[in-house]
Design an enzyme around this catalytic site. Structure first.
Site, short mmCIF file in Angstrom:
data_model
loop_
_atom_site.label_atom_id
_atom_site.label_comp_id
_atom_site.label_asym_id
_atom_site.label_seq_id
_atom_site.Cartn_x
_atom_site.Cartn_y
_atom_site.Cartn_z
N HIS A 7 0.67 -1.29 0.12
CA HIS A 7 0.08 -0.12 -0.23
C HIS A 7 0.83 1.29 0.05
O HIS A 7 1.48 1.46 1.02
CB HIS A 7 -0.93 -0.13 1.18
CG HIS A 7 -1.69 1.21 1.30
ND1 HIS A 7 -1.80 1.78 2.42
CD2 HIS A 7 -2.91 1.61 0.64
CE1 HIS A 7 -2.72 2.84 2.40
NE2 HIS A 7 -3.38 2.62 1.43
N ARG A 8 0.82 2.10 -1.11
CA ARG A 8 1.73 3.11 -1.31
C ARG A 8 3.19 2.70 -1.23
O ARG A 8 4.02 3.63 -0.69
CB ARG A 8 1.33 4.25 -0.19
CG ARG A 8 -0.14 4.58 -0.19
CD ARG A 8 -0.38 5.82 0.58
NE ARG A 8 -1.97 5.68 0.75
CZ ARG A 8 -2.49 6.32 1.78
NH1 ARG A 8 -1.87 6.96 2.65
NH2 ARG A 8 -3.84 6.40 2.04
N GLU A 34 0.40 -0.71 -4.74
CA GLU A 34 -0.83 0.03 -4.90
C GLU A 34 -0.30 1.63 -4.80
O GLU A 34 0.56 1.86 -3.92
CB GLU A 34 -1.79 -0.22 -3.62
CG GLU A 34 -3.19 0.61 -3.78
CD GLU A 34 -3.14 1.89 -3.12
OE1 GLU A 34 -4.08 2.89 -3.31
OE2 GLU A 34 -2.11 2.39 -2.47
N ASP A 36 -1.01 6.22 -5.74
CA ASP A 36 -2.26 7.10 -6.15
C ASP A 36 -1.62 8.24 -7.07
O ASP A 36 -0.51 8.45 -7.00
CB ASP A 36 -2.57 7.86 -4.59
CG ASP A 36 -2.90 6.62 -3.66
OD1 ASP A 36 -4.10 6.31 -3.63
OD2 ASP A 36 -2.00 6.30 -2.89
N HIS A 49 -0.77 10.76 -2.45
CA HIS A 49 -2.24 10.28 -2.15
C HIS A 49 -3.02 11.40 -1.99
O HIS A 49 -4.15 11.50 -2.43
CB HIS A 49 -2.13 9.61 -0.71
CG HIS A 49 -3.52 9.02 -0.16
ND1 HIS A 49 -4.19 9.93 0.40
CD2 HIS A 49 -4.33 8.02 -0.43
CE1 HIS A 49 -5.27 9.24 0.96
NE2 HIS A 49 -5.60 8.20 0.27
N GLU A 109 -4.81 3.95 -8.26
CA GLU A 109 -5.92 4.51 -7.82
C GLU A 109 -5.75 6.05 -8.34
O GLU A 109 -5.07 6.91 -8.12
CB GLU A 109 -6.04 4.56 -6.49
CG GLU A 109 -7.24 5.25 -5.83
CD GLU A 109 -7.30 5.41 -4.52
OE1 GLU A 109 -8.22 5.99 -4.14
OE2 GLU A 109 -6.48 4.66 -3.58
N LYS A 111 -7.18 9.69 -8.13
CA LYS A 111 -7.61 10.38 -7.12
C LYS A 111 -8.30 11.47 -7.57
O LYS A 111 -7.93 12.67 -7.46
CB LYS A 111 -6.44 10.72 -6.33
CG LYS A 111 -5.70 9.83 -5.40
CD LYS A 111 -6.37 8.90 -4.55
CE LYS A 111 -6.59 9.56 -3.41
NZ LYS A 111 -7.36 8.67 -2.31
N ASP A 229 0.08 -2.16 4.41
CA ASP A 229 1.41 -1.22 4.62
C ASP A 229 2.89 -1.90 4.83
O ASP A 229 3.76 -1.42 4.62
CB ASP A 229 1.24 -0.14 5.85
CG ASP A 229 -0.03 0.91 5.60
OD1 ASP A 229 -0.34 1.12 4.48
OD2 ASP A 229 -0.40 1.23 6.59
#
Length: 244
Positions: A7-8, A34, A36, A49, A109, A111, A229
């Site tokens: 995640h990120r 993942e 953003d 993000h 993703e 945003k 994470d």
């Protein structure tokens, strides 16, 4: 096997959405990333993000109000200030160029719920095609109109709606918009939802799964993937669950 998406990037130990976090996630054995995407004032796609730079950099203000050249001057180390080198906000192009040299999958993703970045879908798709990553990219968003548009522009690239709350028979909804999967908040992904979705041929990739007991739960029901994470801890839990 349940895949582990960082995640990120490896954001538990490194500054989120930076090249450092992405490289360290790969080293840690994550199956994918993942990240953003926002857009600058001059129309460049950047990986961050929040709509504002305040939380994750030493700057202030909205990403959309920055020219790229000014955005790149910011330091994205935020709470990892002890790291020896500054970390700039990456361009999506930079990440995809690096990704092309790996075998990782990547959830991008969009945003675009607060600001409707005009042309974002077209630019992301063009870039994914440029680096020949169409079979390794999933485009997700809380803006479901945007991912449907993405599918219409590029049906060869997978889409997945993000769901913050529970939805009745989410696999039916996913199928209705031509999504092969969906990404629910982990609390909205009870075992029966995951199992029914998988039985219907729809992938489930919950976010952001950091608690050991929740990771174990998703591994036990053979969830498609978890977004976490800490890919190192997730790998340990996955191995332990496999042996149980």
């Amino acid at each position: 096997m349940t895949l582990i998406l960082a995640h990120r990037g490896y954001s538990a130990e490194y500054p989120e959405n930076t090249m450092l976090a992405f490289r360290e996630a790969a080293k840690a054995g994550a199956d994918g990333l993942e990240l953003d995407v926002q857009m600058t004032k001059d129309g460049e796609l950047v990986v961050i993000h929040d709509e504002k730079v305040d939380r994750t950099t030493d700057g202030t203000g909205f990403v959309k109000d920055y020219q790229l050249k000014d955005l790149l001057k910011l330091d994205a180390r935020f709470k990892f200030a002890s790291l020896p080198n500054r970390e700039p906000i990456p361009l999506l192009k930079e990440v995809l160029e690096w990704l092309a040299g790996t075998d990782l999958i990547c959830n991008i993703e969009l945003k675009n719920t607060l600001f409707m970045y005009e042309g974002m879908e077209e630019k992301v798709i063009e870039m994914v095609r440029e680096f020949r990553l169409t079979d390794r990219i999933i485009i997700s968003s809380f803006n479901h109109y945007s991912i449907v548009k993405s599918y219409m522009l590029a049906p060869e690239i997978e889409i997945a709606p993000l769901l913050s709350d529970g939805l009745y028979m989410p696999w039916i909804y996913a199928q209705s918009i031509r999504a092969k999967g969906f990404h629910p908040h982990w609390r909205a992904a009870q075992d029966e939802i995951v199992i029914s979705s998988l039985d219907s041929g729809v992938e489930v990739r919950p976010y952001t799964v950091n608690k050991d007991n929740e990771l174990e739960r998703f591994f036990r029901v053979n969830c498609s993937a978890v977004i976490t994470d800490d890919p190192v801890n997730a790998r340990l839990i996955r191995e332990k669950t496999k042996q149980a």
